[in-house]
Design a protein around this motif. Sequence first.
Motif, mmCIF file in Angstrom:
data_model
loop_
_atom_site.group_PDB
_atom_site.id
_atom_site.type_symbol
_atom_site.label_atom_id
_atom_site.label_comp_id
_atom_site.label_asym_id
_atom_site.label_seq_id
_atom_site.Cartn_x
_atom_site.Cartn_y
_atom_site.Cartn_z
ATOM 1 N N UNK A 118 49.439 20.082 47.540
ATOM 2 C CA UNK A 118 50.473 19.427 46.757
ATOM 3 C C UNK A 118 51.729 19.128 47.551
ATOM 4 N N UNK A 119 52.601 18.308 46.941
ATOM 5 C CA UNK A 119 53.829 17.883 47.594
ATOM 6 C C UNK A 119 55.073 18.505 46.987
ATOM 7 N N UNK A 120 56.032 17.635 46.628
ATOM 8 C CA UNK A 120 57.320 18.135 46.119
ATOM 9 C C UNK A 120 57.160 19.019 44.889
ATOM 10 N N UNK A 121 56.131 18.761 44.086
ATOM 11 C CA UNK A 121 55.954 19.524 42.849
ATOM 12 C C UNK A 121 55.665 21.002 43.095
ATOM 13 N N UNK A 122 55.171 21.347 44.283
ATOM 14 C CA UNK A 122 54.882 22.766 44.547
ATOM 15 C C UNK A 122 55.954 23.422 45.411
ATOM 16 N N UNK A 123 57.011 22.692 45.729
ATOM 17 C CA UNK A 123 58.062 23.260 46.575
ATOM 18 C C UNK A 123 58.707 24.514 45.977
ATOM 19 N N UNK A 124 58.896 24.599 44.650
ATOM 20 C CA UNK A 124 59.426 25.855 44.108
ATOM 21 C C UNK A 124 58.523 27.054 44.413
ATOM 22 N N UNK A 170 55.869 15.394 52.700
ATOM 23 C CA UNK A 170 55.799 16.140 53.956
ATOM 24 C C UNK A 170 57.180 16.661 54.355
ATOM 25 N N UNK A 171 58.182 15.797 54.216
ATOM 26 C CA UNK A 171 59.553 16.216 54.534
ATOM 27 C C UNK A 171 60.006 17.346 53.608
ATOM 28 N N UNK A 172 59.657 17.245 52.339
ATOM 29 C CA UNK A 172 60.049 18.271 51.367
ATOM 30 C C UNK A 172 59.399 19.611 51.687
ATOM 31 N N UNK A 173 58.117 19.583 52.050
ATOM 32 C CA UNK A 173 57.425 20.823 52.400
ATOM 33 C C UNK A 173 58.045 21.457 53.639
ATOM 34 N N UNK A 174 58.373 20.636 54.625
ATOM 35 C CA UNK A 174 59.014 21.166 55.832
ATOM 36 C C UNK A 174 60.375 21.774 55.486
ATOM 37 N N UNK A 175 61.159 21.068 54.697
ATOM 38 C CA UNK A 175 62.490 21.558 54.326
ATOM 39 C C UNK A 175 62.411 22.864 53.548
ATOM 40 N N UNK A 176 61.363 23.005 52.743
ATOM 41 C CA UNK A 176 61.209 24.202 51.921
ATOM 42 C C UNK A 176 60.727 25.390 52.744
ATOM 43 N N UNK A 177 60.178 25.123 53.923
ATOM 44 C CA UNK A 177 59.813 26.226 54.807
ATOM 45 C C UNK A 177 58.361 26.314 55.212
ATOM 46 N N UNK A 178 57.529 25.335 54.821
ATOM 47 C CA UNK A 178 56.132 25.347 55.261
ATOM 48 C C UNK A 178 56.085 25.261 56.790
ATOM 49 N N UNK A 179 55.115 25.948 57.396
ATOM 50 C CA UNK A 179 55.040 25.954 58.860
ATOM 51 C C UNK A 179 54.062 24.927 59.409
ATOM 52 N N UNK A 180 53.254 24.321 58.532
ATOM 53 C CA UNK A 180 52.261 23.349 58.963
ATOM 54 C C UNK A 180 51.751 22.606 57.739
ATOM 55 N N UNK A 181 51.152 21.429 57.953
ATOM 56 C CA UNK A 181 50.607 20.652 56.834
ATOM 57 C C UNK A 181 49.251 20.073 57.239
ATOM 58 N N UNK A 182 48.245 20.306 56.401
ATOM 59 C CA UNK A 182 46.955 19.638 56.556
ATOM 60 C C UNK A 182 47.067 18.240 55.953
ATOM 61 N N UNK A 183 46.604 17.234 56.700
ATOM 62 C CA UNK A 183 46.557 15.856 56.215
ATOM 63 C C UNK A 183 45.089 15.461 56.099
ATOM 64 N N UNK A 184 44.634 15.264 54.874
ATOM 65 C CA UNK A 184 43.210 15.011 54.659
ATOM 66 C C UNK A 184 42.947 13.587 54.186
ATOM 67 N N UNK A 185 42.095 12.915 54.912
ATOM 68 C CA UNK A 185 41.548 11.609 54.545
ATOM 69 C C UNK A 185 42.651 10.614 54.189
ATOM 70 N N UNK A 186 43.504 10.350 55.167
ATOM 71 C CA UNK A 186 44.551 9.350 55.021
ATOM 72 C C UNK A 186 44.475 8.400 56.223
ATOM 73 N N UNK A 187 45.049 7.197 56.130
ATOM 74 C CA UNK A 187 45.004 6.263 57.262
ATOM 75 C C UNK A 187 45.607 6.866 58.524
ATOM 76 N N UNK A 188 45.002 6.560 59.648
ATOM 77 C CA UNK A 188 45.445 7.096 60.930
ATOM 78 C C UNK A 188 46.913 6.759 61.214
#
Length: 266
Positions: A118-124, A170-188
């Motif tokens: 998830x994205x911004x909705x799971x930042x809390x 992605x920016x929101x997850x980084x700002x919230x403190x995630x250390x990495x992000x999996x990107x699945x099945x999106x354009x290169x």
Amino acid sequence: MNKRVTVNKLVEMKQNGDKITMLTAYDYITSGLLDELGIDIILVGDSLGMVVLGYETTLPVTMEEMLHHTRAVARAAKRSMVVGDMPFMSYQISPEEALYNAGRFLKEADAQAIKLEGGEEICPMVSKMVEVGIPVMGHLGVTPQSVHQMGGYGVQGREEEAAKKMISDAKALEKTGAFSIVLEKIPSALAKKITKTIGIPTIGIGAGPHCDGQVLVTQDLLGMFEKFVPKFVKQYAKLSDDIRSAISSYIKEVKSGEFPGEEHSF
């Protein structure tokens, strides 16, 4: 003994252009082999529901099932970072319940981090976890726990608005403190833009060559899961054929009395 791969090490690898390797494991033996060979991250994915438990989707997977398999993987992994995948409805209800369940992966299963979709909705939820010291890996693009909402497993982020939202997420997850992000099945091209935009590592699966690392389901890579083979999978072996051959030989030799021979007897 090699030192455990840490969050700081992964960020350093991104900064140095050193590609990150990640594969799935659901058992002790596979985990030990991946760890021995130098895989950076072992993901105990909720994909185990389909690969190991025979479910049609990942949705039925429970916390207890995830903890059971994560414990087995963690017992063998001495260097690789072990990431436990939070199953459907283990983090969506409230930040407090998400925090409790995430903590169980570290406290009861000896994982070093958790992953959630998830994205911004799971930042809390992410914020609560990071506040108490739980490393969090995000997951954007095709998020299998939302398969019914997405209408399948098609490529995500093709349209301009969807791409913009994914970059924002992605920016929101980084700002919230995630250390990495999996990107699945999106354009290169989109994966490349996200990877350059954020300072934390991206791990691609069906997201092209420009991510900071790559992940596959190990059974896909080894040619063991035969229900379907996604386009983004490269099969480095066809172990299903080798297994069939070995078991067929065993059956034949037992039936004929060839096995066990003198060398296998006391």
